[in-house]
Design a protein around this motif. Structure first.
Motif, short mmCIF file in Angstrom:
data_model
loop_
_atom_site.label_atom_id
_atom_site.label_comp_id
_atom_site.label_asym_id
_atom_site.label_seq_id
_atom_site.Cartn_x
_atom_site.Cartn_y
_atom_site.Cartn_z
N ARG A 106 36.04 39.74 74.27
CA ARG A 106 36.61 38.43 73.90
C ARG A 106 37.80 38.56 72.96
O ARG A 106 38.45 37.58 72.63
N GLY A 107 38.06 39.75 72.47
CA GLY A 107 39.22 39.95 71.60
C GLY A 107 38.85 40.01 70.13
O GLY A 107 37.81 39.50 69.70
N VAL A 108 39.74 40.63 69.35
CA VAL A 108 39.45 40.89 67.94
C VAL A 108 39.34 39.60 67.13
O VAL A 108 38.58 39.53 66.17
N ASN A 109 40.10 38.55 67.50
CA ASN A 109 40.02 37.30 66.75
C ASN A 109 38.62 36.68 66.85
O ASN A 109 38.02 36.28 65.85
N ALA A 110 38.12 36.58 68.08
CA ALA A 110 36.80 36.00 68.28
C ALA A 110 35.71 36.85 67.63
O ALA A 110 34.77 36.32 67.03
N ALA A 111 35.86 38.18 67.74
CA ALA A 111 34.86 39.07 67.14
C ALA A 111 34.85 38.94 65.61
O ALA A 111 33.78 38.88 64.99
N THR A 112 36.03 38.91 65.02
CA THR A 112 36.12 38.77 63.56
C THR A 112 35.54 37.43 63.11
O THR A 112 34.80 37.36 62.12
N SER A 113 35.86 36.37 63.82
CA SER A 113 35.34 35.05 63.47
C SER A 113 33.82 35.02 63.53
O SER A 113 33.16 34.42 62.67
N ALA A 114 33.25 35.66 64.55
CA ALA A 114 31.79 35.70 64.67
C ALA A 114 31.15 36.44 63.51
O ALA A 114 30.11 36.03 62.99
N LEU A 115 31.79 37.52 63.08
CA LEU A 115 31.25 38.28 61.95
C LEU A 115 31.41 37.51 60.64
O LEU A 115 30.52 37.54 59.78
N LEU A 116 32.53 36.82 60.48
CA LEU A 116 32.72 36.00 59.27
C LEU A 116 31.63 34.93 59.16
O LEU A 116 31.16 34.62 58.07
N ALA A 117 31.21 34.39 60.28
CA ALA A 117 30.18 33.34 60.27
C ALA A 117 28.81 33.90 59.89
O ALA A 117 27.95 33.15 59.42
N ARG A 118 28.60 35.21 60.06
CA ARG A 118 27.30 35.82 59.79
C ARG A 118 27.22 36.50 58.42
O ARG A 118 26.12 36.85 57.99
N MET A 119 28.35 36.72 57.76
CA MET A 119 28.33 37.52 56.53
C MET A 119 27.55 36.82 55.43
O MET A 119 27.55 35.60 55.30
N LYS A 120 26.89 37.63 54.59
CA LYS A 120 26.07 37.11 53.49
C LYS A 120 26.60 37.50 52.11
O LYS A 120 26.11 37.01 51.10
N GLY A 121 27.58 38.39 52.06
CA GLY A 121 28.05 38.92 50.79
C GLY A 121 28.91 37.96 49.99
O GLY A 121 29.50 37.02 50.52
N ASP A 122 29.00 38.23 48.69
CA ASP A 122 29.91 37.48 47.83
C ASP A 122 31.36 37.88 48.09
O ASP A 122 32.28 37.10 47.85
N TYR A 123 31.55 39.10 48.57
CA TYR A 123 32.86 39.62 48.92
C TYR A 123 32.79 40.21 50.32
O TYR A 123 31.70 40.55 50.81
N TRP A 124 33.95 40.33 50.98
CA TRP A 124 33.95 40.95 52.29
C TRP A 124 35.22 41.78 52.48
O TRP A 124 36.24 41.54 51.84
N CYS A 125 35.11 42.77 53.35
CA CYS A 125 36.25 43.58 53.73
C CYS A 125 36.15 43.86 55.22
O CYS A 125 35.12 43.60 55.85
N ASN A 126 37.23 44.39 55.81
CA ASN A 126 37.34 44.44 57.26
C ASN A 126 38.07 45.71 57.72
O ASN A 126 39.16 45.64 58.28
N PRO A 127 37.48 46.88 57.48
CA PRO A 127 38.13 48.10 57.97
C PRO A 127 38.14 48.13 59.49
O PRO A 127 37.23 47.61 60.14
N GLY A 128 39.19 48.74 60.06
CA GLY A 128 39.21 48.92 61.49
C GLY A 128 38.14 49.92 61.90
O GLY A 128 37.74 50.79 61.12
N ALA A 129 37.67 49.81 63.14
CA ALA A 129 36.62 50.72 63.62
C ALA A 129 37.08 52.16 63.62
O ALA A 129 36.24 53.08 63.67
N ASP A 130 38.39 52.39 63.55
CA ASP A 130 38.93 53.75 63.56
C ASP A 130 39.46 54.19 62.20
O ASP A 130 40.10 55.23 62.09
N ASP A 131 39.20 53.42 61.16
CA ASP A 131 39.68 53.75 59.82
C ASP A 131 38.61 54.46 59.00
O ASP A 131 37.48 54.65 59.46
#
Length: 215
Positions: free
Chosen positions: A65-90
């Motif tokens: 579905r693409g990185v935008n949809a995937a990122t949005s889905a993860l943002l909706a599930r996160m529980k932390g006070d802070y978040w970060c988003n490393p690439g899968a290859d970083d």
């Protein structure tokens, strides 16, 4: 608690190194929601050893579905006070989480903190500096940072940590149909809240550049 969001598509060759770098952090209060966005490689097998750690969890989509949809889905599930988003290859260096959390805790007026990267190639070898060096101040006010951001995306996404409360405030305005530069739009939305942005000049992550990089 930090939520480390990892959307992934056909990155089985690199995911174990990222996950190992996460488990090697000096800061241990984190969760790692990962999303396999319809991969056709051996992503499931590559991640299997890390899923034995209950801080790691995996969502699998059968269709890409693409990185935008995937990122949005993860943002909706996160529980932390802070978040970060490393690439899968970083790769995150051991002090990444510790230093980023300390910066945000010490600066309650700031919405995010970012820093420079060490570029690497597909084999993990260091590359010469490929990004333009900008004279960024340690603290930029929201108004100044927004004026800068609408002209040039000066943030390297894997080096960023943000406050989840602010992200939840602007999430309703995030569009998921951008193939490129979706991160630029997301940072503009954050800075429109008026909070400051912090610059940490220490190199705390490695940014992989290879022929299949979306950016």
């Amino acid at each position: 608690l930090v939520s480390i969001l990892v959307p992934s598509y056909n990155a089985a060759a690199y995911l174990p190194e990222l996950c190992s770098s996460i488990r090697g952090q000096t800061y241990h209060q984190y969760e790692v929601p990962m999303l396999d966005d319809g991969s056709t490689d051996s992503t499931s097998a590559a991640l299997a050893p890390f899923l034995e750690d209950d801080r790691f969890n995996l969502i699998t989509w059968t269709t890409n579905r693409g990185v935008n949809a995937a990122t949005s889905a993860l943002l909706a599930r996160m529980k932390g006070d802070y978040w970060c988003n490393p690439g899968a290859d970083d790769v995150l260096l051991p002090e990444f989480l510790t230093q980023r959390v300390e910066k945000l805790q010490a600066n309650p007026q700031a919405i995010m903190v970012h820093g420079p990267c060490q570029p690497i190639d597909s084999a993990g070898r260091n590359l010469p500096e490929v990004f333009q060096k900008l004279p960024l101040p340690p603290v930029a006010s929201g108004t100044r940072a927004l004026a800068m951001m609408v002209q040039h995306n000066f943030i390297n996404t894997p080096g960023l940590m943000l406050r989840s409360s602010a992200t939840r405030t602007i999430a309703q305005y995030f569009c998921c149909d951008w193939r490129y530069a979706q991160d630029w739009y997301l940072w503009i939305l954050h800075l429109a809240t008026g909070f400051d942005i912090l610059w940490d000049e220490r190199v705390l992550h490695k940014y992989r550049i290879h022929s299949e990089s979306l950016s």
